[in-house]
Design a protein around this motif. Structure first.
Motif, PDB file in Angstrom:
ATOM      1  N   CYS A 447       0.842  -1.208   0.000  1.00  0.00           N
ATOM      2  CA  CYS A 447       0.000   0.000   0.000  1.00  0.00           C
ATOM      3  C   CYS A 447       0.874   1.253   0.000  1.00  0.00           C
ATOM      4  CB  CYS A 447      -0.914   0.018   1.216  1.00  0.00           C
ATOM      5  SG  CYS A 447      -2.189  -1.273   1.188  1.00  0.00           S
ATOM      6  N   GLY A 448       0.400   2.284  -0.693  1.00  0.00           N
ATOM      7  CA  GLY A 448       1.152   3.537  -0.743  1.00  0.00           C
ATOM      8  C   GLY A 448       0.653   4.577   0.236  1.00  0.00           C
ATOM      9  N   SER A 449      -0.600   4.435   0.689  1.00  0.00           N
ATOM     10  CA  SER A 449      -1.172   5.423   1.607  1.00  0.00           C
ATOM     11  C   SER A 449      -1.814   4.722   2.792  1.00  0.00           C
ATOM     12  CB  SER A 449      -2.208   6.292   0.888  1.00  0.00           C
ATOM     13  OG  SER A 449      -3.250   5.506   0.344  1.00  0.00           O
ATOM     14  N   ILE A 450      -2.149   5.508   3.792  1.00  0.00           N
ATOM     15  CA  ILE A 450      -2.768   4.961   5.000  1.00  0.00           C
ATOM     16  C   ILE A 450      -3.954   5.834   5.389  1.00  0.00           C
ATOM     17  CG2 ILE A 450      -1.206   6.267   6.517  1.00  0.00           C
ATOM     18  CD1 ILE A 450      -1.316   3.923   8.478  1.00  0.00           C
ATOM     19  N   ALA A 451      -5.032   5.200   5.811  1.00  0.00           N
ATOM     20  CA  ALA A 451      -6.247   5.908   6.227  1.00  0.00           C
ATOM     21  C   ALA A 451      -6.740   5.326   7.534  1.00  0.00           C
ATOM     22  CB  ALA A 451      -7.331   5.807   5.158  1.00  0.00           C
ATOM     23  N   VAL A 452      -7.162   6.191   8.436  1.00  0.00           N
ATOM     24  CA  VAL A 452      -7.715   5.776   9.725  1.00  0.00           C
ATOM     25  C   VAL A 452      -9.186   6.163   9.744  1.00  0.00           C
ATOM     26  CG1 VAL A 452      -7.602   6.042  12.221  1.00  0.00           C
ATOM     27  CG2 VAL A 452      -5.494   6.025  10.874  1.00  0.00           C
ATOM     28  N   ILE A 453     -10.039   5.194   9.912  1.00  0.00           N
ATOM     29  CA  ILE A 453     -11.482   5.416   9.932  1.00  0.00           C
ATOM     30  C   ILE A 453     -11.977   5.357  11.376  1.00  0.00           C
ATOM     31  CG2 ILE A 453     -13.721   4.673   9.059  1.00  0.00           C
ATOM     32  CD1 ILE A 453     -11.768   5.585   6.890  1.00  0.00           C
ATOM     33  N   LEU A 505     -10.562   9.880   2.288  1.00  0.00           N
ATOM     34  CA  LEU A 505     -11.171   9.432   3.542  1.00  0.00           C
ATOM     35  C   LEU A 505     -12.690   9.379   3.438  1.00  0.00           C
ATOM     36  CD1 LEU A 505      -9.085  11.241   6.327  1.00  0.00           C
ATOM     37  CD2 LEU A 505      -9.281   8.773   5.957  1.00  0.00           C
ATOM     38  N   GLU A 506     -13.276  10.390   2.824  1.00  0.00           N
ATOM     39  CA  GLU A 506     -14.728  10.409   2.669  1.00  0.00           C
ATOM     40  C   GLU A 506     -15.202   9.258   1.791  1.00  0.00           C
ATOM     41  OE1 GLU A 506     -15.722  14.243   1.170  1.00  0.00           O
ATOM     42  OE2 GLU A 506     -15.140  15.304   3.018  1.00  0.00           O
ATOM     43  N   ALA A 507     -14.446   8.963   0.736  1.00  0.00           N
ATOM     44  CA  ALA A 507     -14.822   7.854  -0.152  1.00  0.00           C
ATOM     45  C   ALA A 507     -14.716   6.516   0.572  1.00  0.00           C
ATOM     46  CB  ALA A 507     -13.927   7.868  -1.395  1.00  0.00           C
ATOM     47  N   LEU A 508     -13.654   6.352   1.365  1.00  0.00           N
ATOM     48  CA  LEU A 508     -13.477   5.109   2.113  1.00  0.00           C
ATOM     49  C   LEU A 508     -14.549   4.934   3.180  1.00  0.00           C
ATOM     50  CD1 LEU A 508      -9.593   5.097   2.512  1.00  0.00           C
ATOM     51  CD2 LEU A 508     -10.959   3.374   1.298  1.00  0.00           C
ATOM     52  N   ALA A 509     -14.945   6.038   3.814  1.00  0.00           N
ATOM     53  CA  ALA A 509     -15.977   5.955   4.855  1.00  0.00           C
ATOM     54  C   ALA A 509     -17.297   5.445   4.295  1.00  0.00           C
ATOM     55  CB  ALA A 509     -16.170   7.325   5.502  1.00  0.00           C
ATOM     56  N   GLU A 510     -17.541   5.719   2.997  1.00  0.00           N
ATOM     57  CA  GLU A 510     -18.772   5.259   2.348  1.00  0.00           C
ATOM     58  C   GLU A 510     -18.614   3.906   1.661  1.00  0.00           C
ATOM     59  OE1 GLU A 510     -21.599   6.816   2.714  1.00  0.00           O
ATOM     60  OE2 GLU A 510     -20.600   8.377   3.902  1.00  0.00           O
ATOM     61  N   ASN A 511     -17.395   3.389   1.647  1.00  0.00           N
ATOM     62  CA  ASN A 511     -17.118   2.109   0.977  1.00  0.00           C
ATOM     63  C   ASN A 511     -17.800   0.961   1.715  1.00  0.00           C
ATOM     64  OD1 ASN A 511     -15.525  -0.433   0.429  1.00  0.00           O
ATOM     65  ND2 ASN A 511     -14.526   0.965  -1.024  1.00  0.00           N
ATOM     66  N   ALA A 512     -18.463   0.073   0.990  1.00  0.00           N
ATOM     67  CA  ALA A 512     -19.200  -1.040   1.596  1.00  0.00           C
ATOM     68  C   ALA A 512     -18.263  -1.995   2.338  1.00  0.00           C
ATOM     69  CB  ALA A 512     -19.982  -1.793   0.525  1.00  0.00           C
ATOM     70  N   ILE A 513     -17.069  -2.201   1.790  1.00  0.00           N
ATOM     71  CA  ILE A 513     -16.122  -3.113   2.451  1.00  0.00           C
ATOM     72  C   ILE A 513     -15.692  -2.551   3.801  1.00  0.00           C
ATOM     73  CG2 ILE A 513     -13.858  -4.205   2.273  1.00  0.00           C
ATOM     74  CD1 ILE A 513     -14.169  -4.176  -0.751  1.00  0.00           C
ATOM     75  N   VAL A 514     -15.416  -1.241   3.805  1.00  0.00           N
ATOM     76  CA  VAL A 514     -14.998  -0.593   5.058  1.00  0.00           C
ATOM     77  C   VAL A 514     -16.127  -0.643   6.080  1.00  0.00           C
ATOM     78  CG1 VAL A 514     -14.277   1.593   6.105  1.00  0.00           C
ATOM     79  CG2 VAL A 514     -13.349   0.904   3.886  1.00  0.00           C
ATOM     80  N   GLN A 527      -6.996  -3.622   6.631  1.00  0.00           N
ATOM     81  CA  GLN A 527      -7.079  -4.202   5.292  1.00  0.00           C
ATOM     82  C   GLN A 527      -6.484  -3.268   4.246  1.00  0.00           C
ATOM     83  OE1 GLN A 527     -10.840  -5.845   4.047  1.00  0.00           O
ATOM     84  NE2 GLN A 527     -11.432  -6.420   6.140  1.00  0.00           N
ATOM     85  N   ALA A 528      -6.121  -3.866   3.095  1.00  0.00           N
ATOM     86  CA  ALA A 528      -5.654  -3.094   1.951  1.00  0.00           C
ATOM     87  C   ALA A 528      -6.823  -2.915   0.995  1.00  0.00           C
ATOM     88  CB  ALA A 528      -4.500  -3.811   1.255  1.00  0.00           C
ATOM     89  N   ILE A 529      -7.201  -1.679   0.729  1.00  0.00           N
ATOM     90  CA  ILE A 529      -8.336  -1.386  -0.150  1.00  0.00           C
ATOM     91  C   ILE A 529      -7.896  -0.354  -1.179  1.00  0.00           C
ATOM     92  CG2 ILE A 529     -10.692  -0.477  -0.287  1.00  0.00           C
ATOM     93  CD1 ILE A 529     -11.115  -1.392   2.578  1.00  0.00           C
ATOM     94  N   SER A 530      -7.847  -0.783  -2.424  1.00  0.00           N
ATOM     95  CA  SER A 530      -7.466   0.103  -3.542  1.00  0.00           C
ATOM     96  C   SER A 530      -6.132   0.796  -3.290  1.00  0.00           C
ATOM     97  CB  SER A 530      -8.561   1.153  -3.789  1.00  0.00           C
ATOM     98  OG  SER A 530      -9.792   0.540  -4.069  1.00  0.00           O
ATOM     99  N   GLY A 531      -5.156   0.062  -2.789  1.00  0.00           N
ATOM    100  CA  GLY A 531      -3.825   0.609  -2.574  1.00  0.00           C
ATOM    101  C   GLY A 531      -3.670   1.435  -1.309  1.00  0.00           C
ATOM    102  N   THR A 532      -4.698   1.409  -0.450  1.00  0.00           N
ATOM    103  CA  THR A 532      -4.651   2.169   0.796  1.00  0.00           C
ATOM    104  C   THR A 532      -4.731   1.229   1.990  1.00  0.00           C
ATOM    105  OG1 THR A 532      -5.698   4.107  -0.210  1.00  0.00           O
ATOM    106  CG2 THR A 532      -5.780   3.957   2.185  1.00  0.00           C
ATOM    107  N   LEU A 533      -3.834   1.413   2.942  1.00  0.00           N
ATOM    108  CA  LEU A 533      -3.872   0.657   4.188  1.00  0.00           C
ATOM    109  C   LEU A 533      -4.940   1.291   5.085  1.00  0.00           C
ATOM    110  CD1 LEU A 533      -2.655  -1.393   6.236  1.00  0.00           C
ATOM    111  CD2 LEU A 533      -1.050   0.393   6.895  1.00  0.00           C
ATOM    112  N   VAL A 534      -6.045   0.567   5.309  1.00  0.00           N
ATOM    113  CA  VAL A 534      -7.172   1.097   6.066  1.00  0.00           C
ATOM    114  C   VAL A 534      -7.195   0.475   7.456  1.00  0.00           C
ATOM    115  CG1 VAL A 534      -9.681   1.342   6.180  1.00  0.00           C
ATOM    116  CG2 VAL A 534      -8.512   1.454   3.965  1.00  0.00           C
ATOM    117  N   ILE A 535      -7.225   1.350   8.478  1.00  0.00           N
ATOM    118  CA  ILE A 535      -7.344   0.919   9.874  1.00  0.00           C
ATOM    119  C   ILE A 535      -8.669   1.451  10.387  1.00  0.00           C
ATOM    120  CG2 ILE A 535      -6.292   0.945  12.170  1.00  0.00           C
ATOM    121  CD1 ILE A 535      -3.675   1.836  10.758  1.00  0.00           C
ATOM    122  N   LYS A 536      -9.544   0.549  10.784  1.00  0.00           N
ATOM    123  CA  LYS A 536     -10.861   0.981  11.272  1.00  0.00           C
ATOM    124  C   LYS A 536     -10.876   0.933  12.804  1.00  0.00           C
ATOM    125  CE  LYS A 536     -15.827   0.279  10.743  1.00  0.00           C
ATOM    126  NZ  LYS A 536     -16.903  -0.514  10.100  1.00  0.00           N
TER     127      LYS A 536
END
Length: 541
Positions: A447-453, A505-514, A527-536
C-alpha cells in the motif's frame, strides 16, 4: 578587557538575590520537570514536531521559528528544558527587581512558584516548543521592566513586546498582570503619587500600542511574503489585528472571565482536592493581608488611592483572560494562563513588605523604651504588640501555604509526566503490533497510503483534569489521525505510507467493504483497499 577580567566584572555585578533566584529556579525546576527533561514523552503534537522549524506564522507566531532555532529544530528534551529554565530564571530576576522583593525566603518562593506553576508544566507538555514560549515570557517581562525603570524604556520595550507576541500571543496578559501587581504594591505600600503612577501607566500603554502595531504589521508582511493566511484556530485572526471576533459580547466575555478565574483556583466544585484547598487558603491570606494594609495605612483617608486599589484588584480576572474580549472563539488552555502566577506573587509582595514594616516597628519601639523599665506599658503599645502577634501568625501561614503550593505543583507536574509516559508506552505497543500485522501481510506492505477510519473516545481529551486542568497530557493514545500512524510507523519500523487526503477518507468511509469491517483490534480491522492501508477504529467516521 580580556576574558578573565570580563567574567570577573560580571561576577562582581551579580547580586546575591539573583543567585538565590537562579538556584531556586533550577532546583525546584528539576524537582518538578526532570522527569520530562531526562525522557522523551511526546504527545499528539510532539509526534509531528520531532523535527520542525516551528514556522507557525499561520497561527500569528511569526518569530517562533527564531526563538526555537536557538536549540535547533529537533525535539531535544534536555536542551530545551535547560534553556527554558534559564529563561525562567532571568524572568524571575526581572520580576524580583521590579517588585523589589528583599526577603530571601520570598525570593526562593518567587522562583519556585514560577518554575513549578501549572502553566509552565502544561507548556512542557509541548517541550519541543517550550523554550520559545519561555523566551516570549522573558521578553514581555523585560519590556515592562524597561518601560518602568527608564524614561524612554518603552521604545526597546515595544520591540521586545513585538517579539514576545510573535512567539506566543497569550503572554501579553502576563505583562499586563505584572503592571497591575507593580501598581498595587506602589499604592498599598509606598507613598508614590498617583500622578507618577499615571505617567508609568501611560508609558506602558504606549509600549503596548507600539508593540502590538509593529507585531500586526510585521505579521501581515510575513504572511504576504509566504502567501499564507491566518488560521481560525483560537480566534487568531481577531487577535492579530483582524478586528473583533464574530458575535462579540462584552458582558458574555466578562462573565466567562469570572467563571474561568474561579475555576482555575477550585476546579470542578464536585472534585475539589488539596490543590483547591491550598488555593482557597492563599486567596484568604491575600485578602486578609491587603485589608490589614489598608487599615494600617488608613487609606480610606485617600479616596482616590483607595479607589485605584479596588479598581486594579477587580480588573485582575478580566486582565488574566483578556483575550475573551477580542474573540469568543478562544478556549483558555492551561498553558495560556501564566498570568495567574501574579496572584500568587502578590501574596509574596505583601509578606515581604509586612516583614520589613514589622522590623521597622520593632526598631522604633526599642528606641522609644524608657530607661525606667518599671513604667507600665501604654495601651497603644499593648495594642501594637497584639497586632504584631497577629502579623506573625499571618506570616507563618503565608510561608506554610506557599511552600505546600509549590510541593503540590511539583506533584502535579510529575503525575502529568508519569501519565503521559504510560500513554506513550501504550501507543508504541500498539504501533509495534500494527507493524507486525503489516509485515505479515504482503498486500498491506504494498500500500502507498494509509487511512484511519473512526476515532477512540479517549482521544477526544487533550488534558488531565486533576484538578488543575492540565492541557498537553492525556491517558489516551497519542495517535489521533493517519499522519500520526504514518510518522510512527516510518520512524520506528521503517514502514512508509502517505496519509490519505480528506477526499479519499470520505470515499473510504462510504465504501461497503470498510463499513463491514470490524473495529480494531479485531481480525480484519486492518485491510488493503485500492492501494490504501485502512485501519478501522470505530464505526463513526
Amino acid at each position: 578587557m580580556n576574558p578573565e577580567t570580563f567574567f570577573q566584572t560580571i561576577r562582581q555585578k551579580i547580586k546575591p538575590s539573583w543567585a538565590t533566584l537562579l538556584i531556586s529556579v533550577f532546583l525546584f525546576g528539576l524537582l518538578a520537570h526532570a522527569y520530562a527533561f531526562f525522557n522523551y514523552i511526546p504527545n499528539w503534537d510532539s509526534v509531528i514536531s520531532y523535527y520542525s522549524d516551528q514556522n507557525t506564522i499561520h497561527l500569528g507566531r511569526c518569530f517562533l521559528t527564531l526563538a526555537c532555532g536557538i536549540s535547533s529544530y529537533y525535539d531535544l528534551s534536555w536542551v530545551n528544558g535547560l534553556l527554558s529554565l534559564a529563561y525562567i530564571a532571568v524572568t524571575a530576576i526581572l520580576i524580583s527587581e521590579l517588585l523589589q522583593i528583599r526577603k530571601k525566603s520570598m525570593l526562593i518562593l518567587l522562583g519556585a512558584l514560577l518554575v513549578t506553576f501549572p502553566a509552565v508544566t502544561s507548556t512542557f507538555g509541548y517541550l519541543y516548543t517550550a523554550d520559545g514560549y519561555m523566551l516570549a515570557m522573558l521578553c514581555t517581562t523585560l519590556a515592562i521592566y524597561l518601560t518602568f525603570r527608564h524614561r524612554f524604556g518603552f521604545l526597546p520595550g515595544a520591540l521586545l513586546l513585538m517579539f514576545g507576541l510573535g512567539c506566543y500571543q497569550a503572554y501579553i496578559t502576563f505583562a499586563a498582570m505584572l503592571v497591575i501587581v507593580y501598581s498595587l504594591d506602589k499604592l498599598l505600600h509606598q507613598d508614590t503619587p498617583l500622578s507618577s503612577l499615571a505617567w508609568k501607566w501611560l508609558r506602558a500603554l504606549v509600549c503596548a500600542v507600539i508593540g502590538y502595531a509593529l507585531y500586526a504589521v510585521v505579521s501581515r508582511l510575513l504572511l504576504s511574503a509566504q502567501h499564507t493566511t491566518l488560521a481560525d484556530y483560537q480566534g487568531v485572526s481577531a487577535i492579530n489585528g483582524g478586528g473583533l471576533g464574530g458575535g462579540f459580547a462584552p458582558l458574555t466575555a466578562a462573565k466567562q472571565c469570572l467563571i474561568d478565574f474561579v475555576y482555575f483556583f477550585t476546579g470542578p466544585l464536585h472534585r475539589m482536592n488539596f490543590y483547591s484547598f491550598l488555593n482557597l487558603c492563599l486567596l484568604a491570606l491575600l485578602v486578609c493581608g491587603a485589608l490589614a494594609r489598608i487599615v494600617r495605612k488608613k487609606l480610606w483617608r485617600s479616596p482616590a488611592r483607595l479607589c485605584c486599589i479596588l479598581l486594579l484588584a477587580m480588573l485582575i480576572p478580566f486582565v488574566c483572560y483578556a483575550i475573551y474580549f477580542l474573540t469568543p472563539d478562544v478556549s483558555y488552555h492551561m498553558l495560556m494562563q501564566g498570568s495567574m502566577y501574579f496572584v500568587y506573587a502578590l501574596l509574596l509582595v505583601l509578606y515581604d513588605r509586612a516583614v520589613f514594616d514589622a522590623a521597622d516597628k520593632l526598631r522604633r519601639a526599642a528606641e522609644s523604651v524608657p530607661s525606667d523599665s518599671s513604667r507600665v506599658m501604654p495601651a497603644s503599645a499593648a495594642t501594637n504588640k497584639n497586632r504584631m502577634h497577629h502579623g506573625i501568625v499571618w506570616q507563618w501561614l503565608c510561608v506554610i501555604v506557599c511552600s505546600l503550593i509549590v510541593y503540590n505543583f511539583i506533584l502535579v507536574a510529575n503525575i502529568c509526566y508519569r501519565t503521559q509516559e504510560t500513554s506513550v508506552s501504550r501507543s508504541m505497543n500498539e504501533i509495534a503490533r500494527l507493524a507486525d500485522i503489516i509485515l505479515s501481510n504482503p498486500a498491506l506492505q504494498e500500500c502507498g497510503s494509509i487511512a484511519v477510519i473512526g476515532t477512540r473516545d479517549e482521544n477526544d481529551a487533550i488534558s488531565l483534569n486533576l484538578p488543575p486542568d492540565m492541557t498537553g497530557f492525556s491517558d489516551g493514545y497519542i495517535m489521533t489521525h493517519a499522519l500520526h500512524y504514518s510518522l510512527l510507523l516510518d520512524r520506528y519500523h521503517n514502514l512508509s505510507f502517505t496519509p490519505a487526503d480528506n477526499e479519499a477518507l470520505e470515499a473510504l468511509a462510504e465504501n461497503a467493504i470498510v463499513r463491514s469491517m470490524p473495529c480494531y483490534p479485531e481480525e480484519g480491522s486492518v485491510q488493503a483497499i485500492s492501494g490504501t492501508l485502512v485501519i478501522k477504529l470505530s464505526d463513526e467516521s
